[in-house]
Scaffold this motif. Sequence first.
Motif, PDB file in Angstrom:
ATOM      1  N   LYS A 219       0.846  -1.186   0.000  1.00 26.08           N
ATOM      2  CA  LYS A 219       0.000   0.000   0.000  1.00 26.08           C
ATOM      3  C   LYS A 219       0.882   1.237   0.000  1.00 26.08           C
ATOM      4  CE  LYS A 219      -3.834  -2.225   2.448  1.00 26.08           C
ATOM      5  NZ  LYS A 219      -4.705  -2.186   3.656  1.00 26.08           N
ATOM      6  N   SER A 220       0.571   2.164  -0.860  1.00 27.96           N
ATOM      7  CA  SER A 220       1.406   3.364  -1.009  1.00 27.96           C
ATOM      8  C   SER A 220       0.541   4.614  -0.987  1.00 27.96           C
ATOM      9  CB  SER A 220       2.183   3.283  -2.330  1.00 27.96           C
ATOM     10  OG  SER A 220       2.904   4.460  -2.566  1.00 27.96           O
ATOM     11  N   SER A 221       0.965   5.608  -0.208  1.00 26.69           N
ATOM     12  CA  SER A 221       0.227   6.867  -0.096  1.00 26.69           C
ATOM     13  C   SER A 221       1.201   8.039  -0.165  1.00 26.69           C
ATOM     14  CB  SER A 221      -0.555   6.910   1.217  1.00 26.69           C
ATOM     15  OG  SER A 221      -1.234   8.138   1.363  1.00 26.69           O
ATOM     16  N   ILE A 222       0.983   8.939  -1.107  1.00 28.93           N
ATOM     17  CA  ILE A 222       1.865  10.096  -1.283  1.00 28.93           C
ATOM     18  C   ILE A 222       1.617  11.118  -0.171  1.00 28.93           C
ATOM     19  CG2 ILE A 222       2.390  12.071  -2.769  1.00 28.93           C
ATOM     20  CD1 ILE A 222       1.811  10.317  -5.169  1.00 28.93           C
ATOM     21  N   SER A 223       2.706  11.578   0.443  1.00 26.72           N
ATOM     22  CA  SER A 223       2.598  12.597   1.488  1.00 26.72           C
ATOM     23  C   SER A 223       3.162  13.944   1.036  1.00 26.72           C
ATOM     24  CB  SER A 223       3.330  12.138   2.754  1.00 26.72           C
ATOM     25  OG  SER A 223       4.694  11.860   2.478  1.00 26.72           O
ATOM     26  N   LYS A 224       4.007  13.931  -0.018  1.00 24.69           N
ATOM     27  CA  LYS A 224       4.627  15.176  -0.470  1.00 24.69           C
ATOM     28  C   LYS A 224       5.018  15.062  -1.942  1.00 24.69           C
ATOM     29  CE  LYS A 224       8.582  18.232   0.577  1.00 24.69           C
ATOM     30  NZ  LYS A 224       9.760  18.425   1.465  1.00 24.69           N
ATOM     31  N   ILE A 225       4.788  16.136  -2.688  1.00 29.18           N
ATOM     32  CA  ILE A 225       5.187  16.201  -4.096  1.00 29.18           C
ATOM     33  C   ILE A 225       5.846  17.549  -4.365  1.00 29.18           C
ATOM     34  CG2 ILE A 225       4.382  16.353  -6.493  1.00 29.18           C
ATOM     35  CD1 ILE A 225       2.248  14.392  -5.924  1.00 29.18           C
ATOM     36  N   GLU A 226       7.000  17.520  -5.022  1.00 31.01           N
ATOM     37  CA  GLU A 226       7.643  18.743  -5.502  1.00 31.01           C
ATOM     38  C   GLU A 226       7.876  18.592  -7.000  1.00 31.01           C
ATOM     39  OE1 GLU A 226      11.206  19.283  -3.278  1.00 31.01           O
ATOM     40  OE2 GLU A 226      10.181  19.826  -1.419  1.00 31.01           O
ATOM     41  N   ILE A 227       7.504  19.606  -7.764  1.00 27.37           N
ATOM     42  CA  ILE A 227       7.517  19.515  -9.221  1.00 27.37           C
ATOM     43  C   ILE A 227       8.489  20.512  -9.840  1.00 27.37           C
ATOM     44  CG2 ILE A 227       6.098  19.832 -11.312  1.00 27.37           C
ATOM     45  CD1 ILE A 227       3.724  18.823  -9.639  1.00 27.37           C
ATOM     46  N   ASN A 228       9.226  20.026 -10.849  1.00 24.62           N
ATOM     47  CA  ASN A 228      10.150  20.862 -11.634  1.00 24.62           C
ATOM     48  C   ASN A 228      11.138  21.631 -10.760  1.00 24.62           C
ATOM     49  OD1 ASN A 228       8.887  19.920 -13.917  1.00 24.62           O
ATOM     50  ND2 ASN A 228       7.689  21.777 -14.282  1.00 24.62           N
ATOM     51  N   THR A 229      11.819  20.865  -9.899  1.00 26.17           N
ATOM     52  CA  THR A 229      12.877  21.445  -9.074  1.00 26.17           C
ATOM     53  C   THR A 229      14.226  21.160  -9.746  1.00 26.17           C
ATOM     54  OG1 THR A 229      13.009  19.419  -7.756  1.00 26.17           O
ATOM     55  CG2 THR A 229      11.539  21.158  -6.966  1.00 26.17           C
ATOM     56  N   SER A 230      15.306  21.494  -9.074  1.00 25.90           N
ATOM     57  CA  SER A 230      16.644  21.296  -9.641  1.00 25.90           C
ATOM     58  C   SER A 230      17.173  19.910  -9.258  1.00 25.90           C
ATOM     59  CB  SER A 230      17.601  22.382  -9.141  1.00 25.90           C
ATOM     60  OG  SER A 230      17.153  23.655  -9.532  1.00 25.90           O
ATOM     61  N   LEU A 231      16.834  18.915 -10.061  1.00 23.43           N
ATOM     62  CA  LEU A 231      17.322  17.562  -9.816  1.00 23.43           C
ATOM     63  C   LEU A 231      18.618  17.336 -10.593  1.00 23.43           C
ATOM     64  CD1 LEU A 231      14.152  15.282  -9.812  1.00 23.43           C
ATOM     65  CD2 LEU A 231      15.238  16.502  -7.938  1.00 23.43           C
ATOM     66  N   ASP A 232      19.564  16.679  -9.932  1.00 22.45           N
ATOM     67  CA  ASP A 232      20.876  16.416 -10.511  1.00 22.45           C
ATOM     68  C   ASP A 232      20.985  14.942 -10.846  1.00 22.45           C
ATOM     69  OD1 ASP A 232      23.483  16.256 -11.264  1.00 22.45           O
ATOM     70  OD2 ASP A 232      24.327  16.916  -9.344  1.00 22.45           O
ATOM     71  N   ILE A 233      21.120  14.612 -12.118  1.00 20.73           N
ATOM     72  CA  ILE A 233      21.210  13.219 -12.537  1.00 20.73           C
ATOM     73  C   ILE A 233      22.417  12.520 -11.924  1.00 20.73           C
ATOM     74  CG2 ILE A 233      22.389  13.881 -14.667  1.00 20.73           C
ATOM     75  CD1 ILE A 233      20.074  10.836 -14.135  1.00 20.73           C
ATOM     76  N   LYS A 234      23.515  13.251 -11.753  1.00 15.87           N
ATOM     77  CA  LYS A 234      24.716  12.659 -11.165  1.00 15.87           C
ATOM     78  C   LYS A 234      24.476  12.247  -9.723  1.00 15.87           C
ATOM     79  CE  LYS A 234      28.095  15.004 -14.116  1.00 15.87           C
ATOM     80  NZ  LYS A 234      29.278  15.916 -14.170  1.00 15.87           N
ATOM     81  N   ALA A 235      23.719  13.066  -8.988  1.00 18.13           N
ATOM     82  CA  ALA A 235      23.403  12.725  -7.604  1.00 18.13           C
ATOM     83  C   ALA A 235      22.474  11.511  -7.562  1.00 18.13           C
ATOM     84  CB  ALA A 235      22.740  13.913  -6.917  1.00 18.13           C
ATOM     85  N   MET A 236      21.555  11.399  -8.514  1.00 18.68           N
ATOM     86  CA  MET A 236      20.644  10.270  -8.565  1.00 18.68           C
ATOM     87  C   MET A 236      21.382   8.972  -8.838  1.00 18.68           C
ATOM     88  SD  MET A 236      17.453  12.017 -10.609  1.00 18.68           S
ATOM     89  CE  MET A 236      16.635  10.452 -10.895  1.00 18.68           C
ATOM     90  N   GLU A 237      22.472   9.038  -9.583  1.00 15.75           N
ATOM     91  CA  GLU A 237      23.220   7.830  -9.974  1.00 15.75           C
ATOM     92  C   GLU A 237      24.173   7.349  -8.875  1.00 15.75           C
ATOM     93  OE1 GLU A 237      23.938   7.627 -14.661  1.00 15.75           O
ATOM     94  OE2 GLU A 237      24.821   9.417 -13.730  1.00 15.75           O
ATOM     95  N   GLN A 238      24.399   8.151  -7.854  1.00 13.71           N
ATOM     96  CA  GLN A 238      25.347   7.771  -6.813  1.00 13.71           C
ATOM     97  C   GLN A 238      24.872   6.521  -6.077  1.00 13.71           C
ATOM     98  OE1 GLN A 238      26.047  11.115  -4.244  1.00 13.71           O
ATOM     99  NE2 GLN A 238      27.204  12.255  -5.768  1.00 13.71           N
ATOM    100  N   THR A 239      25.794   5.624  -5.763  1.00 15.62           N
ATOM    101  CA  THR A 239      25.448   4.368  -5.124  1.00 15.62           C
ATOM    102  C   THR A 239      25.602   4.391  -3.602  1.00 15.62           C
ATOM    103  OG1 THR A 239      27.712   3.572  -5.494  1.00 15.62           O
ATOM    104  CG2 THR A 239      26.058   3.022  -7.158  1.00 15.62           C
ATOM    105  N   ASN A 240      25.775   5.576  -3.035  1.00 13.26           N
ATOM    106  CA  ASN A 240      25.891   5.650  -1.579  1.00 13.26           C
ATOM    107  C   ASN A 240      24.754   6.495  -1.009  1.00 13.26           C
ATOM    108  OD1 ASN A 240      26.673   8.251  -2.337  1.00 13.26           O
ATOM    109  ND2 ASN A 240      28.860   7.864  -1.896  1.00 13.26           N
TER     110      ASN A 240
END
Length: 240
Positions: A219-240
């Motif tokens: 079961k999944s329920s969204i508590s927060k959404i942020e749209i079109n912010t500054s996301l960094d693909i390099k940070a997303m790829e980090q394995t730590n």
Amino acid sequence: MKKLKFAILAVLISIMAIPVQAQTVDELQASYIKALGGKENLSALKNIFIETNMEVMGMQMPAKQWIIYGTASRQEVAFQGQKMVTFIAKDKGWMINPLMGSTEARPIPDDAVKAAEGTLIAGSELTDYKARGFTAVYKGKDTVNNIAAHKIILSRGNYESTFYLDPNSYYVIRNIVKTEVDQQTVTQTTDFSDYRKTPEGFVFAYNAVISNAMVGEIKSSISKIEINTSLDIKAMEQTN
């Protein structure tokens, strides 16, 4: 002569049925896109950050997800002081799952990466299925939670995604995905509810129930959404 007439009639009926079916799928797709705010609105959705409360077998598992549409997604799920991380890009993916004894990133099978493609699309695969090489078939109506929902099946290779649309709102209320991973058929059903519109005009289902044979019910329920912010693909790829 009588048999010939019936044969000609059957051919004419089959030919006439083709454009009607295609038009029905296109009309439902158009209504679905409109329900989500329209094509221009969806194209303006560049990235999203979501915080979710997940429940698995009575256990609470808070989760975070970052999506750069068309590029990649990252999900982090916290459980008993540990963190499960899943990264999916268009042509690769990896997972860190300490509950399975894995503390380092391990590749996700290509079939599983392809099956997760819908995560990277604003809306879903139904938004632009033709451009992605899917075949679409309208299968009439089927009952989902007492609703006579429109049923559309998208298929490509060994991947099949079935959408059930509410006939009034045209929101997706159920999605069933079937694919092969390591030569085994995997089926996952997701029921969506509690659709809401954000201040920016984007529409999301805030509640979902995910079911598959390997995990059971989530079961999944969204508590927060942020749209079109500054996301960094390099940070997303980090394995730590």
